[in-house]
Design an enzyme around this catalytic site. Structure first.
Site, short mmCIF file in Angstrom:
data_model
loop_
_atom_site.label_atom_id
_atom_site.label_comp_id
_atom_site.label_asym_id
_atom_site.label_seq_id
_atom_site.Cartn_x
_atom_site.Cartn_y
_atom_site.Cartn_z
N HIS A 1 -78.96 -0.11 68.67
CA HIS A 1 -80.39 0.16 68.38
C HIS A 1 -81.21 -0.62 69.47
CE1 HIS A 1 -79.77 1.63 64.10
NE2 HIS A 1 -79.29 2.54 64.91
N CYS B 1 -94.26 -3.65 85.54
CA CYS B 1 -93.06 -3.35 86.02
C CYS B 1 -92.52 -4.24 86.91
CB CYS B 1 -92.94 -1.89 85.80
SG CYS B 1 -91.31 -1.68 86.44
N TYR C 1 -93.30 -6.71 67.98
CA TYR C 1 -91.90 -7.00 68.77
C TYR C 1 -92.18 -8.27 69.40
CZ TYR C 1 -90.42 -2.55 67.31
OH TYR C 1 -89.82 -1.59 66.63
N THR D 1 -74.85 -4.15 56.28
CA THR D 1 -75.50 -2.91 56.71
C THR D 1 -75.84 -2.07 55.31
OG1 THR D 1 -75.94 -1.04 58.12
CG2 THR D 1 -74.00 -1.80 57.74
N SER D 2 -77.01 -1.58 55.44
CA SER D 2 -77.34 -0.76 53.86
C SER D 2 -76.72 0.46 53.86
CB SER D 2 -78.88 -0.65 53.93
OG SER D 2 -79.39 0.01 55.05
N ASN E 1 -78.35 -4.58 65.43
CA ASN E 1 -79.16 -5.67 65.47
C ASN E 1 -79.91 -5.87 66.78
OD1 ASN E 1 -78.72 -6.18 62.75
ND2 ASN E 1 -77.36 -7.93 63.00
N CYS F 1 -89.37 0.58 81.50
CA CYS F 1 -90.68 0.95 82.07
C CYS F 1 -90.62 2.53 81.88
CB CYS F 1 -90.60 0.82 83.75
SG CYS F 1 -92.08 1.41 84.53
#
Ligand code: OAD
Length: 236
Positions: free
Chosen positions: A107, A135, A54, A176-177, A90, A115
């Site tokens: 999403h 945090c 990420y 989108t699929s 997205n 946290c």
């Protein structure tokens, strides 16, 4: 333009900005098993690998820009007099940067962290996350994770989205699929509510049959054309 409009976007709308989709060739999982990088179990097993995945995605946001499709949707929102809701699957911020405001991330978001110790979410996070991150709320180290909905977790804002779908007059799905639920089922909910439905994609999706209207082509061309037509006349 006083109708209630719900728009759903997927990775295809950001593809022409340079962000890879999930399921096309060279897709986002890039040879990694999605269970390893997009599940709570994968994070528990190897948080460093998940953070790295990420972190790369978050860093990539600085190198891309909204394209003509994102910009057209922001224009549409500005001129739309009825209810308007943009739902995106997205995790990038290209809709916001284009000017979209009445929108929800189903999403999660790359630029937010949560946290796992104190439970605080929605922490704006623009740099790398790691097992050494602390945090800002509870000061615990190693407890932060990306605010991303992983497989097996509950998508965000579902109540608000289903409420709007249940009274939608128009539903537009872009890039989108149609393989990941509940988003893939939104068209059926909107249809049941009597909405007119449009799909924009490069090709047929898994749920194309559920739509009344289909526009095949790149989002950066098809969406501005559709929006221009809608701004001249309420879709009907
Ligand atoms: P996918 O990668 O599954 O699908 C991308 C879709 O965009 C495909 O149907 C392509 O044909 C289409 N597409 C690609 N380029 C396009 C372009 N220039 N113009 C128009 N369409 C284009 O991505 P999503 O459907 O967004 O979830 O994937 C849904 C979810 O699956 C993601 O949000 C993610 C993933 O698992 C989570 O991470 C929870």
């Amino acid at each position: 333009m006083s109708n209630s409009l719900v728009i759903l976007t997927g990775a295809g709308i950001s593809a022409e900005s340079g962000l890879p989709t999930f399921r096309d060739a060279n897709g986002l999982w890039e040879g990694q098993r999605f269970e390893d990088v997009a599940s709570p179990q994968g994070f528990a097993a190897d948080p460093t690998r998940v953070h790295r995945f990420y972190n790369q995605r978050r860093a990539a946001l600085a190198t891309v820009h909204p394209n003509a499709a994102h910009l057209a949707l922001a224009r549409l929102e500005e001129s739309w007099e009825g209810e308007f809701l943009l739902v995106t699957q997205n995790v990038d911020d290209l809709h916001e940067r284009a000017g979209s405001r009445r929108m929800l991330h189903l999403h999660g978001e790359l630029l937010k962290a949560r946290c796992t110790a104190c439970g605080i979410g929605g922490l704006r996070w623009t740099t790398d996350l790691g097992t050494d991150s602390t945090c800002p709320d509870c000061q615990e180290t190693g407890s932060l994770r990306p605010e991303i909905v992983w497989f097996g977790e509950m998508p965000h804002h579902l109540d608000a989205i289903f409420e709007r779908l249940a009274s939608a007059d128009c539903f537009l799905s872009i890039g989108t699929s149609g393989v990941v639920y509940p988003a893939a089922g939104f068209v059926s909910v909107a249809r049941a509510a009597g909405a007119r439905t449009w799909e924009v994609n490069l090709t047929d999706s898994e749920v194309s049959d559920a739509f009344q209207e289909q526009r095949i082509g790149p989002a950066s061309e098809v969406v501005p054309a559709l929006v221009a037509a809608w701004l001249l006349k309420t879709p009907s």
